[in-house]
Enzyme design. Structure first.
Site, PDB file in Angstrom:
ATOM      1  N   LYS A  54       2.101   7.087 -16.619  1.00 38.56           N
ATOM      2  CA  LYS A  54       1.557   8.440 -16.795  1.00 38.56           C
ATOM      3  C   LYS A  54       2.588   9.381 -17.419  1.00 38.56           C
ATOM      4  O   LYS A  54       2.232  10.418 -17.987  1.00 38.56           O
ATOM      5  CB  LYS A  54       1.035   8.984 -15.465  1.00 38.56           C
ATOM      6  CG  LYS A  54       0.004   8.091 -14.774  1.00 38.56           C
ATOM      7  CD  LYS A  54      -1.056   7.597 -15.727  1.00 38.56           C
ATOM      8  CE  LYS A  54      -2.130   6.694 -15.133  1.00 38.56           C
ATOM      9  NZ  LYS A  54      -1.709   5.526 -14.388  1.00 38.56           N
ATOM     10  N   TYR A 268     -11.314  -1.751  -6.299  1.00 43.32           N
ATOM     11  CA  TYR A 268     -10.142  -0.936  -6.670  1.00 43.32           C
ATOM     12  C   TYR A 268      -9.237  -0.711  -5.471  1.00 43.32           C
ATOM     13  O   TYR A 268      -9.699  -0.297  -4.397  1.00 43.32           O
ATOM     14  CB  TYR A 268     -10.603   0.425  -7.215  1.00 43.32           C
ATOM     15  CG  TYR A 268      -9.433   1.350  -7.479  1.00 43.32           C
ATOM     16  CD1 TYR A 268      -8.763   1.306  -8.696  1.00 43.32           C
ATOM     17  CD2 TYR A 268      -8.975   2.224  -6.499  1.00 43.32           C
ATOM     18  CE1 TYR A 268      -7.663   2.129  -8.927  1.00 43.32           C
ATOM     19  CE2 TYR A 268      -7.879   3.048  -6.723  1.00 43.32           C
ATOM     20  CZ  TYR A 268      -7.233   2.990  -7.940  1.00 43.32           C
ATOM     21  OH  TYR A 268      -6.140   3.787  -8.154  1.00 43.32           O
ATOM     22  N   TYR A 294      -2.359  -1.987  -9.530  1.00 46.42           N
ATOM     23  CA  TYR A 294      -2.496  -2.189 -10.978  1.00 46.42           C
ATOM     24  C   TYR A 294      -1.718  -3.406 -11.479  1.00 46.42           C
ATOM     25  O   TYR A 294      -2.291  -4.396 -11.922  1.00 46.42           O
ATOM     26  CB  TYR A 294      -2.026  -0.942 -11.733  1.00 46.42           C
ATOM     27  CG  TYR A 294      -2.826   0.289 -11.440  1.00 46.42           C
ATOM     28  CD1 TYR A 294      -4.004   0.551 -12.141  1.00 46.42           C
ATOM     29  CD2 TYR A 294      -2.431   1.200 -10.473  1.00 46.42           C
ATOM     30  CE1 TYR A 294      -4.748   1.686 -11.879  1.00 46.42           C
ATOM     31  CE2 TYR A 294      -3.173   2.338 -10.201  1.00 46.42           C
ATOM     32  CZ  TYR A 294      -4.328   2.574 -10.903  1.00 46.42           C
ATOM     33  OH  TYR A 294      -5.076   3.697 -10.645  1.00 46.42           O
TER      34      TYR A 294
HETATM   35  C1  LIG Z   1      -2.703   4.509 -13.892  1.00 45.53           C
HETATM   36  C2  LIG Z   1      -2.004   3.183 -13.835  1.00 45.53           C
HETATM   37  C3  LIG Z   1      -2.415   2.104 -14.641  1.00 45.53           C
HETATM   38  C4  LIG Z   1      -3.640   2.151 -15.496  1.00 45.53           C
HETATM   39  O1  LIG Z   1      -3.466   2.916 -16.641  1.00 45.53           O
HETATM   40  P1  LIG Z   1      -4.745   3.631 -17.275  1.00 45.53           P
HETATM   41  O2  LIG Z   1      -4.212   4.367 -18.424  1.00 45.53           O
HETATM   42  O3  LIG Z   1      -5.314   4.480 -16.184  1.00 45.53           O
HETATM   43  O4  LIG Z   1      -5.713   2.555 -17.664  1.00 45.53           O
HETATM   44  C5  LIG Z   1      -1.697   0.944 -14.598  1.00 45.53           C
HETATM   45  N1  LIG Z   1      -0.622   0.815 -13.786  1.00 45.53           N
HETATM   46  C6  LIG Z   1      -0.210   1.802 -12.988  1.00 45.53           C
HETATM   47  C7  LIG Z   1       0.952   1.563 -12.101  1.00 45.53           C
HETATM   48  C8  LIG Z   1      -0.883   3.030 -12.977  1.00 45.53           C
HETATM   49  O5  LIG Z   1      -0.462   4.010 -12.178  1.00 45.53           O
END
Ligand SMILES: *Cc1c(COP(=O)(O)O)cnc(C)c1O
Length: 339
Positions: A54, A268, A294
């Site tokens: 992010k 999720y 993730y």
């Molecule tokens: C938000 C996030 C993702 C996913 O990225 P997106 O742009 O939302 O698809 C992947 N890994 C981590 C650790 C995240 O925080």
């Protein structure tokens, strides 16, 4: 591509390292000499209060927020959102207020999940937290909080979940450029990029960046929430809009967007044994700390696909999108599985 015209503000630690994963590569090698040659792009090291993917998006989003004289950032995410933590950090750095809405998506009431990990850091960074039940209309919540901030005399800047709009996705156009330039310098021929794909901005930015550059590297997104048709449609739409902003909409074609959503498991933010095995393997081979929501799920997919021979002979770059701070929210859930 001339990204400076979008006026990002600079705080990320860039470029992030591109490193080999020799022990994980060895662990995934098959008897017949198959398996991928694995490398990792360390976007877990972008620096912003723990970093993660992010941060690159926020460089562009903060540029836009500052251009709009914003006094408060407003965003939303799951309880253990890494996006919310990084947004809270960016707000602190620019002296802005930060209003966040956390959606209870996993059903976990464990104290570590609801209070530790990213939540502890959100509070430490000074974010004002509101909590809502799963299934809440989060866009309506964002609008409502923005109206409250405005009514109190503030100037709100709303960042969508995951920072995934065209402005945020520019951060991953930049990452694509950075990665290709590092590979060129190192003489590394990349056959495929593998990344977790959630709110779609990361995947879409990479697709748009690689396509507009004409670098011709396939990207595989491993889904963490939505089914394949929905995920691919979301990524395609955002990738096209992003390429359009760069003046090359026609270069993003539908075939460039590939998501494999077979590794989501029960849902999720819900971990299963294969996710924990992936976390352990990455940690115990090349000392890489993945996250439960993730990157652990993406690695679960990468391991399973490698064992099926999907990447035989390929040089694969795994994009580490961060999230290890969330591990501390999952202690109860992983307790007894780490042996
Ligand atoms: C938000 C996030 C993702 C996913 O990225 P997106 O742009 O939302 O698809 C992947 N890994 C981590 C650790 C995240 O925080």
């Amino acid at each position: 591509m001339h990204l400076a015209r979008f006026n990002p503000v600079r705080f990320a630690h860039l470029p992030t390292p591109l490193e080999p994963l020799p022990r994980l590569t060895e662990a995934l090698a098959t008897a017949g000499g198959g398996g991928p040659n694995l490398w990792i792009k360390r976007d877990d090291c972008t620096g912003l209060a723990g970093g993660g993917n992010k941060t690159r998006k926020l460089e562009y989003l903060l540029g836009d927020a500052l251009a709009n004289d914003a006094t408060a950032l407003i965003t939303q995410g799951a309880v253990q959102s890494n996006h919310v933590r990084q947004t809270a950090a960016a707000a602190a750095m620019f002296g802005m207020a930060c209003e966040v809405i956390l959606e209870e998506r996993t059903g976990s009431n464990a104290a570590d999940y609801t209070l530790s990990g990213n939540v502890l850091l959100d509070e430490l960074l000074g974010a004002n937290i509101r909590r809502v039940p799963g299934g809440t209309d989060m866009n309506a919540q964002l609008a409502q909080v923005a109206a409250e901030v405005a009514a109190a005399g503030g100037r709100p800047y709303v960042i969508p979940g995951g920072g995934s709009n065209v402005i945020g996705a520019l951060g991953y156009v930049e990452c694509a450029m950075e990665l290709v330039s590092q590979a060129n310098e190192a003489g590394l021929e990349i056959d495929r990029i593998v990344t977790a794909t959630g709110s779609a901005g990361t995947h879409a930015g990479l697709v748009a960046g690689i396509a507009v550059m004409g670098a011709d590297i396939p990207i595989l997104g491993i889904g963490v929430r939505a089914p394949k048709d929905v995920q691919e449609a979301n990524v395609f739409k955002l990738a096209q809009e992003t390429a359009d902003l760069l003046g090359h909409k026609d270069r993003v074609t539908r075939d460039l967007v590939v998501a494999d959503c077979d590794y989501v498991g029960a849902g999720y933010g819900l971990v299963d044994e294969a996710v924990i095995d992936a976390l352990k393997l990455a940690a115990r081979t090349d000392a890489i700390l993945l996250d439960p929501v993730y990157t652990g799920k993406a690695m679960k997919g990468l391991i399973a696909l490698s064992r099926k021979g999907a990447f035989d002979g390929e040089t694969v770059v795994f994009l580490h999108t961060g999230g290890a701070q969330g591990l501390f929210g999952y202690q109860t859930i992983m307790d007894g599985h780490l042996g």
